[in-house]
Motif scaffolding. Structure first.
Motif, PDB file in Angstrom:
ATOM      1  N   LEU A 285       1.051  -1.219   0.144  1.00 42.61           N
ATOM      2  CA  LEU A 285      -0.109   0.143  -0.100  1.00 42.61           C
ATOM      3  C   LEU A 285       0.700   1.199  -0.146  1.00 42.61           C
ATOM      4  N   THR A 286       0.211   2.403  -0.647  1.00 42.63           N
ATOM      5  CA  THR A 286       1.012   3.528  -0.369  1.00 42.63           C
ATOM      6  C   THR A 286      -0.069   4.617   0.418  1.00 42.63           C
ATOM      7  N   LEU A 287       0.401   5.750   1.301  1.00 44.20           N
ATOM      8  CA  LEU A 287      -0.330   6.691   1.804  1.00 44.20           C
ATOM      9  C   LEU A 287       0.028   8.024   1.667  1.00 44.20           C
ATOM     10  N   ARG A 288      -0.847   8.912   1.064  1.00 43.83           N
ATOM     11  CA  ARG A 288      -0.618  10.197   1.162  1.00 43.83           C
ATOM     12  C   ARG A 288      -0.650  10.901   2.405  1.00 43.83           C
ATOM     13  N   VAL A 289       0.231  11.853   2.667  1.00 45.46           N
ATOM     14  CA  VAL A 289       0.225  12.420   3.898  1.00 45.46           C
ATOM     15  C   VAL A 289       0.419  13.873   3.999  1.00 45.46           C
ATOM     16  N   MET A 290      -0.226  14.531   4.783  1.00 41.09           N
ATOM     17  CA  MET A 290       0.179  16.004   5.031  1.00 41.09           C
ATOM     18  C   MET A 290       0.076  16.271   6.614  1.00 41.09           C
ATOM     19  N   ASP A 291       1.367  16.850   7.040  1.00 41.22           N
ATOM     20  CA  ASP A 291       1.486  17.389   8.613  1.00 41.22           C
ATOM     21  C   ASP A 291       2.021  18.854   8.570  1.00 41.22           C
ATOM     22  N   PHE A 292       1.228  19.451   9.555  1.00 43.84           N
ATOM     23  CA  PHE A 292       1.199  20.945   9.821  1.00 43.84           C
ATOM     24  C   PHE A 292       1.712  20.932  11.331  1.00 43.84           C
ATOM     25  N   TYR A 293       2.903  21.698  11.448  1.00 44.44           N
ATOM     26  CA  TYR A 293       3.406  21.805  13.047  1.00 44.44           C
ATOM     27  C   TYR A 293       3.165  23.204  13.593  1.00 44.44           C
ATOM     28  N   ARG A 294       3.196  23.278  14.691  1.00 48.70           N
ATOM     29  CA  ARG A 294       3.501  24.692  15.686  1.00 48.70           C
ATOM     30  C   ARG A 294       4.471  24.041  16.479  1.00 48.70           C
ATOM     31  N   CYS A 295       5.682  25.075  16.465  1.00 51.39           N
ATOM     32  CA  CYS A 295       6.817  24.947  17.414  1.00 51.39           C
ATOM     33  C   CYS A 295       6.769  26.062  18.310  1.00 51.39           C
ATOM     34  N   ALA A 296       7.163  25.682  19.544  1.00 47.15           N
ATOM     35  CA  ALA A 296       7.310  26.656  20.586  1.00 47.15           C
ATOM     36  C   ALA A 296       8.449  26.492  21.599  1.00 47.15           C
ATOM     37  N   GLY A 297       9.392  27.290  21.840  1.00 53.15           N
ATOM     38  CA  GLY A 297      10.609  27.080  22.785  1.00 53.15           C
ATOM     39  C   GLY A 297      11.141  25.970  22.368  1.00 53.15           C
ATOM     40  N   GLY A 298      11.580  25.837  21.135  1.00 52.72           N
ATOM     41  CA  GLY A 298      12.460  24.618  20.646  1.00 52.72           C
ATOM     42  C   GLY A 298      11.701  23.236  20.791  1.00 52.72           C
TER      43      GLY A 298
END
Length: 340
Positions: A285-298
């Motif tokens: 199988l294959t999987l399409r992926v989207m990730d969104f991140y918020r960073c704070a203080g390293g």
């Protein structure tokens, strides 16, 4: 790119307003004539403004009455991957009254928030390419016909960032945010089969904040802290796909305290254990992926995840729309938890 980012944001947020002629005029303002949209299953690839308008925006307007767009994250940056170029990444909801079928999904006659993850390449001040994942299983769930029949984590609307600054961020170091995410991804791939743990993810020197929030698509749901992430998502996923390989990304960008990555597909894997009610198929199988991140203080504080589970289940031989539509309408109206 700030002025262009604002212009595209404004056009996308007014595109669905007005009549059909206005929509097409705004499409021509924001989309290049040769623009191509690659959409999650079952929408597929749409080439050119007319195909995009007729194949995505017009059905969306027909299904969700008075539909409008509500962005939670809208960032831009130069792509670090080989494909290069300027890209925009967004987490949004298309909100409206679900009054007509959408690609065969039965309507509810009630308010719905169709969750979407979007990546746009921008050239010559217009969008030339897009990849979009619509969380259609969640639309079914909101209509009272959850195709997965249950949940691992909490099912609900994607919240915006806790800091309320995810749309056109004005502060933060996008390069540092992306550096942090890329380091985390590099170590996340190798894991301990017994615990689901990976090097450097948690602890004082780990990549993730202790009070991290992870917001997943329908079927997984959202969870709190690393142990919640492992219990509700990572452990079941790795048990089903123990040989999964990820990180095949076409786009990685950072903007302010945010970063976003996507692969089309990102993962390759073999279905070797039960997953979301589907017995092992031993299929590749294959999987399409989207990730969104918020960073704070390293640290990584929040992570929003869009996965094309419509396509994944189709590869497993499961038609989620047919499964959802086969469910009884009994008890649909008058419920209080349709989108809770």
């Amino acid at each position: 790119m700030p002025d262009l980012q604002q212009k595209i944001h404004d056009l996308l947020n007014t595109l669905l307003r007005g009549d059909g002629a206005t929509m097409r005029r705004r499409c021509a303002q924001v989309l290049h004539p040769d623009c191509a949209f690659e959409m999650s299953h079952p929408l597929g690839r749409l080439d050119g403004i007319d195909a995009i308008a007729e194949g995505f925006y017009a059905p969306l307007r027909a299904a969700l009455r008075h539909v409008y767009r509500r962005d939670e994250i809208f960032i831009t940056g130069m792509n670090r991957r080989a494909e290069g170029g300027q890209w925009i990444a967004a987490v949004t909801h298309y909100a409206g009254t679900f009054d007509a079928a959408f690609f065969g999904i039965k309507p509810s006659g009630r308010l719905a928030f169709l969750r979407a993850g979007e990546f746009y390449r921008v050239e010559d001040r217009r969008i030339t390419q897009a990849r979009i994942i619509l969380d259609l299983p969640d639309l079914m769930r909101q209509a009272g016909r959850d195709p997965f029949g249950g949940q691992l984590g909490l099912e609900g609307l994607f919240p915006g960032p806790a800091t309320h600054d995810g749309v056109l961020p004005k502060t933060g170091d996008g390069g540092a945010s992306l550096d942090l995410v890329e380091a985390m991804l590099g170590d996340l791939h190798v894991y301990d089969p017994a615990t689901g743990g990976s090097k450097g993810q948690t602890g004082a020197d780990g990549y993730w904040a202790e009070d991290m929030m992870w917001y997943g698509p329908c079927g997984i749901g959202s969870n709190y802290r690393w142990e919640g992430f492992v219990k509700d998502h990572r452990a079941p996923f790795l048990a089903a796909f123990p040989d999964r390989k990820g990180g095949n990304h076409y786009c990685r960008i950072g903007d302010g305290n945010y970063a976003a990555v996507s692969g089309w597909p990102s993962m390759t894997m073999t279905h070797r254990g039960p997953y979301l009610g589907v017995a092992p198929t031993e299929r590749d199988l294959t999987l399409r992926v989207m990730d969104f991140y918020r960073c704070a203080g390293g640290k990584i504080a929040e992570n929003w995840v869009l996965l094309d589970y419509m396509d994944l289940m189709d590869q497993m031989g499961v038609d989620l729309i047919a499964r959802s539509n086969a469910m009884s309408d009994e008890g649909l109206h008058g419920r209080n938890d349709a989108i809770a």
